[in-house]
Structures are given as C-alpha cells and as structure tokens.
Motif scaffolding. Structure first.
Motif, PDB file in Angstrom:
ATOM      1  N   ARG A   1      -0.223  12.154  -5.187  1.00 24.88           N
ATOM      2  CA  ARG A   1       0.730  11.230  -4.385  1.00 24.88           C
ATOM      3  C   ARG A   1       1.894  12.066  -4.236  1.00 24.88           C
ATOM      4  O   ARG A   1       2.461  11.731  -3.110  1.00 24.88           O
TER       5      ARG A   1
ATOM      6  N   THR B   1      -5.155   8.632  -0.259  1.00 26.68           N
ATOM      7  CA  THR B   1      -3.902   8.343  -0.646  1.00 26.68           C
ATOM      8  C   THR B   1      -3.810   7.770  -2.041  1.00 26.68           C
ATOM      9  O   THR B   1      -2.977   6.983  -2.551  1.00 26.68           O
TER      10      THR B   1
ATOM     11  N   LEU C   1      -5.395   4.997  -3.187  1.00 27.43           N
ATOM     12  CA  LEU C   1      -5.196   3.732  -3.266  1.00 27.43           C
ATOM     13  C   LEU C   1      -6.497   3.114  -3.390  1.00 27.43           C
ATOM     14  O   LEU C   1      -6.716   1.939  -3.805  1.00 27.43           O
TER      15      LEU C   1
ATOM     16  N   LEU D   1       2.205   1.674  -3.532  1.00 25.91           N
ATOM     17  CA  LEU D   1       1.305   2.207  -4.325  1.00 25.91           C
ATOM     18  C   LEU D   1       0.980   3.560  -3.993  1.00 25.91           C
ATOM     19  O   LEU D   1       0.357   4.493  -4.987  1.00 25.91           O
ATOM     20  N   SER D   2       1.309   4.198  -2.870  1.00 27.59           N
ATOM     21  CA  SER D   2       0.899   5.424  -2.481  1.00 27.59           C
ATOM     22  C   SER D   2       1.913   6.538  -2.829  1.00 27.59           C
ATOM     23  O   SER D   2       1.755   7.636  -2.656  1.00 27.59           O
ATOM     24  N   MET D   3       3.140   5.733  -3.335  1.00 26.01           N
ATOM     25  CA  MET D   3       4.094   6.868  -3.967  1.00 26.01           C
ATOM     26  C   MET D   3       3.926   7.088  -5.454  1.00 26.01           C
ATOM     27  O   MET D   3       3.351   6.584  -6.157  1.00 26.01           O
TER      28      MET D   3
ATOM     29  N   HIS E   1       0.889  -1.324  -0.124  1.00 28.83           N
ATOM     30  CA  HIS E   1      -0.051   0.074  -0.011  1.00 28.83           C
ATOM     31  C   HIS E   1       0.845   1.271  -0.012  1.00 28.83           C
ATOM     32  O   HIS E   1       0.584   2.324  -0.726  1.00 28.83           O
ATOM     33  N   LYS E   2       2.017   1.114   0.981  1.00 32.14           N
ATOM     34  CA  LYS E   2       3.023   2.300   0.881  1.00 32.14           C
ATOM     35  C   LYS E   2       3.416   2.607  -0.471  1.00 32.14           C
ATOM     36  O   LYS E   2       3.566   3.687  -0.930  1.00 32.14           O
TER      37      LYS E   2
END
Lengths: 272, 313
Positions: free
Chosen positions: B77, B52, B54, A109-111, A106-107
């Motif tokens: 993002r 975020t 997602l 893909l949040s970048m 998740h992290k």
C-alpha cells in the motif's frame, strides 16, 4: 523514489506513525462535526430538553412510592444519559457509513494505516462527544435541583459508566455500518433497536413496577445495568455492588469492541 | 525501480458463483500509462481492489512494486497512490485540510508535510482554491484534488479508477493534461476507464477486459491496426485514372473505386495522404475532396468483444 522503503520500519517509528494516523483521523471527524453548526448545537442541547420537559412534566404524574424517591428528575437522569448514549452511538457510526457509501472508506483502507485505527478513532471521538453531552446534562440536572448523593466523584463515575456504554454501543453500530449492505438497513435496524433498548430497560420505570416478563427482558438489557450503576451513584450512595456494575460494563464493552474489530478485518459489506 | 510496476499471474476473483475476474495476466512496465478498458461490470474495479489490497484474490497472484499484495499488503500500500471512483463526496473540509490529513495517513513526516501538500496542490493548479471547502468544489476541482492527494507520498504506481467519470469536457481535458504530465515525468499509471477516447488519448498500452477476462492487449495503434487498415478517400472527376495510377504502388494495399470516390487502403493514412495527392497531380487528376478514416478504439472494442462498449460516445 518513495518516501517509505519496502523495509519494515522500526518499532518507535511504527508507534509514531500510528499516533500520526490517529491524530489525522480524529482531526477529520472533528472538522466535519464542528462545521455542521446546527447539527452540533442540537446534538448538545437535545438531551437537556428531555430532562427538563420529561422530568418536570411527567414527574408530576408519577407516584413517588413507585419510583422510590421524590426526586423523579434525579430518577430519570440515568435514563436520559442512557438515551443520549444510544443516540450518540448511532450518530457516531453515520460518518463511517457515508465514507463507505461514497467510496472514501476504500481509499482510507488502501492507505498504509492500521485498519483498526479507523474503528479506534471513531470510538475515541464518540466518547469525547458523549462526554460533553453528559457534562451538559449533569449541569442542567444540578440547576434543576438534583442533589447527587456521591457528590463530584460520583459524577465522574456516572460519566465513566456513560463512556463504557458509549464504547460498547458505538462499536456495535460501527460494525453494522461497516458490514451492512447500506444506509437503508443501517437506519432501519438502528431505528428499530433504539426504542426497545431504551424502553425495555429501567430508564424511566423501575424494574419492580414492570410486568414480570418485561422486567425479565429488561434484565437482559445492558442499559439496565448502566442505569442501576448511575442511579446508585445519584440517588443511593456509595455501595460495593458498584464494582460489579463497572466490571460487568467493562467486560461488555470489551466484548463489543473485540467483535467490531474482528468485523473490521473482513471485507466491508455492500456493493462489491 | 525498473521493470514491471504491476504484474499479475492468473489473477482471479469469484463472488458466489460469478467470476468477476478470471485468469488475468497483467503487466504494467514502469513508466507507462496502462489502460484497463471495458464496459461496466467487465472486472476493472475488482482488479483494482485486488491490486490495492482491498480485496483478496481467490486465485493467482499480484505484485505491486515487486511486493506480493497478499503476503505484504501493508507494505504494498505504501507504493500505491489510489484515486477511487468517488460518488460525489461533499466533505466539509478545505482542499488543504483534506490533503494534510491524507499526508498524515501516508505517514509523511510532519516537517515535510506542509511543503509536500503545497507542492501537489500547486502541481494540479489548486492553490487558489486550497482554502475553500471541498463541498463547494466543482466536479473538476474535486477530481484534481483527488489526483493531488494520490501523489502526496510519491507513489511508484498511481491507480486511477474512472478519473473523468461525470466531468464536463474542459475538466476532462484538464485531468488528461495532468495525467500526461505525470507520464512525461516518468510516473507509472494504471487507468481504468470505459471511455475509449480517454484510453486512446492517454494510454501507452491498453488491456481490454470483458466479462472478467482479458480480451486483447496492445498499444492503441497496434490494436487499431489489427482491426483494419487506414483508408484515404479521394473524390475526383477521374476516379478510374487515379485508381489505375495508385494500384500496384508499394505502399498501397488495395484500391477500390465506387462512383466518384477512390478508397486507398494504406498503413498510415496521415502520411499517405500527401503521397496520394502527389500521384494525383502527376497524373493530372483534379481532386475535389480528400479525407481519411482510421479505426477508432470503438472499432477495436466491437471487433474483439462483439458488442458495443457501454461508455462509448
């Protein structure tokens, strides 16, 4: 106060950023692999054991007329490579599976990275890992006395066949890891798929020696065609139909990668 | 940037027939620490996933740093530092390697990268442990590394999902200190938590969510005032005399005398306490004991949702 402005960066910058993120992802996969020493060593050595013990042991039982050669080790060499590719494709998806389950995905893909970069970096990395394994297997085979009909260029093509199959199968298992509900399903499905994929192919037994229905199943198995190609290169020699095999495997890999990248555009499976 | 760092309008997300988040209007002004408070399943994480990029909203819209997250997810993002709830990851990377890799993933130029990595590791007090494997880190160190990584690209908004879940008390305090430092430095933070004391300690404003809906929003002090008044409780041998003396004073809302205890309802107990003591002295009342009680966010939560928060301690 931000490093990046809201404006869309120029094309050259985007390419540079893409290279930077791929390099960073590859570095992460690499460091995590080499720091698990036992895992690394066993991953490299295990296929060679197959070749030695299965090739020399079972080889004594095999009727040479059935397999069409008196070099059974040479005959199963493509099969051992195929089984290595299957194992590699499954274990290649495991780091992604853990990243998903720990929340790190998740992290990621949040970048501000390209979503495809995670998939692409994993595929590239696994091709290199499989490449090293295959090189080691080929070295052991040569030491065991296997004489490759097409020589060194043939070995390079055998590696290419392994690489194409790795890309295809790894893409499939990555999609399963990304989209599936969790590690139980992943390991059940991959464990279930691995053996039939290997045994319902001509990895250790020629199609002609199988019951008719089994040969029919084996003809649907992509591994059969990878084996045919490698066997042609190791035991047969140069032949025009190699082109057909390579084109077919490339198409198969392209279809698998396309399907996986479509899967990666969607929301990851599992817990919301 | 001024104004609102995060704005949502009628934001909603449905999973099957379950409304994880409904009709949420969230406003996070720049430079504030905003708390999203609620029990597990209240919709905090779903809200954060939508902010975020997602997870796509099924209704409404959300803007982060002025960018619509649905239309410009990739650009949005870049403005977000996201520290997700990680479940005990044990990376075989050193703290510095992890930060370097994340810096690269945020496209921080290579010539700035190492300086920036050292800067954030130093800010979170991680330099002494920077070259140890993260798999050997304690929970507290790990969370501080996560926070450090969230700051690498100097985001406009830092989004923290349960930043102190599972930490021991000293590590928790340390994380709190760092969040306060960020706020004092002008950073905007959206913090999801189910610890009421954490929201009370850190947040300028709090939105309470319950079953996917906003229940109430306000500063912790405002919310507590809505629930009830502060009470100064004085124990004395002359309770009636003190009660009569205090009743009718402009800053006293109500006085109740029960046995030896005089309960004085006031707007702000800590500042009223000396005044109550002064009145007692003026009327020659001997005070045996004086305490005060204020509503906590626990009371606020129970008041507005009608049930006890799952994470309440």
């Amino acid at each position: 106060m931000t490093v990046a402005s809201g404006a869309r960066p120029a094309r050259a910058t985007r390419l540079g950023q893409w290279a930077q993120e791929l390099r960073a992802l590859l570095r992460r996969w690499y460091l995590q692999l080499v720091r698990e020493r036992a895992h690394l060593v066993l991953t490299l050595c295990q296929p060679a054991f197959w070749l030695v013990f299965f090739g020399l042991g079972v080889g004594g039982l095999v009727d040479h007329a059935t397999v069409g050669t008196d070099d059974y080790t040479g005959f199963i060499l493509p099969g051992v490579i195929g089984s290595t590719v299957i194992g590699s494709a499954i274990s290649g998806a495991v780091p992604l599976l853990w990243d998903k389950e720990t929340g790190y995905l998740h992290k990621l893909l949040s970048m501000p990275i390209n979503r495809g970069s995670v998939l692409l970096s994993r595929l590239l990395f696994q091709v290199v890992v499989t490449g090293v394994q295959v090189a080691f297997i080929l070295l052991v085979a040569v030491v065991l006395g296997v004489r490759v009909a097409t020589g060194f260029p043939g070995l390079l093509l055998v590696s290419l066949v392994a690489a194409l199959l790795t890309v295809a199968l790894t893409a499939v298992f990555l999609a399963l890891a990304y989209h599936g509900p969790g590690h139980n399903t992943f390991f059940t499905v991959s464990g279930f798929a691995a053996l039939p994929l290997l045994l319902a192919s001509n990895a250790f037994v020629p199609l002609a020696a199988m019951p008719g229905w089994m040969a029919a199943v084996a003809r649907l198995n992509p591994l059969t065609y990878a084996n045919e190609a490698s066997r042609q290169l190791v035991l047969g020699g140069w032949h025009p139909r190699l082109v057909g095999y390579l084109v077919g495997l490339s198409l198969f890999a392209a279809v698998c990668v396309t399907a996986a990248s479509l899967a990666f555009r969607k929301q990851a499976g599992g817990a919301p | 940037m001024t104004g609102e760092a995060i704005t949502t309008t009628g934001l909603g997300r449905v999973f099957g027939d379950r409304h994880a988040v409904r009709d949420l209007d969230l406003r996070v002004p720049t430079g504030q620490v905003m708390g999203l408070l609620g029990p597990n399943g209240a919709g905090k994480t779903t809200t954060i996933r939508m902010l975020t990029t997602l997870l796509a909203p099924t209704s409404g819209s959300a803007r982060v740093a002025g960018l619509d997250v649905r239309r410009y997810p990739a650009r949005a993002r870049r403005h977000i530092g996201y520290v997700p709830q990680e479940k005990g990851v044990r990376h075989l990377l050193t703290g510095r390697e992890s930060a370097e890799i994340e810096a690269d993933l945020h496209h921080i130029p290579r010539r700035e990268r190492d300086r920036r990595v050292t800067e954030v590791l130093d800010l979170l007090g991680l330099l002494p442990d920077a070259d140890r494997l993260v798999s050997e880190y304690s929970g507290g160190l790990q969370r501080r590394l996560d926070l450090a990584c969230g700051l690498l690209h100097r985001p406009d908004v830092l989004i923290l999902d349960e930043p102190t879940l599972g930490l021991d008390v000293p590590s928790r305090r340390q994380v709190w200190d760092h969040v306060r430092q960020l706020r004092d430095g002008g950073g905007t933070v959206l913090l999801a938590t189910n610890y009421l004391d954490e929201a009370d300690a850190l947040c300028d404003r709090v939105t309470i969510l319950d079953r996917g809906r906003e229940v109430v929003t306000g500063t912790p002090a405002e919310l507590k005032r809505k629930v009830g008044a502060d009470v100064v409780v004085v124990r004395t041998r002359q309770p009636d005399r003190l009660g009569r003396a205090l009743a009718g004073l402009p800053w006293v809302r109500q006085v109740k005398v029960v046995d030896a205890d005089v309960s004085v309802f006031v707007a702000d107990a800590p500042s009223a306490l000396p005044a109550v003591m002064a009145e007692a002295r003026r009327h020659d009342v001997a005070v045996l004991r004086a305490t005060y009680e204020r509503p906590t966010l626990d009371d606020v939560f129970v008041h507005f949702t009608g049930h006890v928060a799952a994470g309440a301690q």
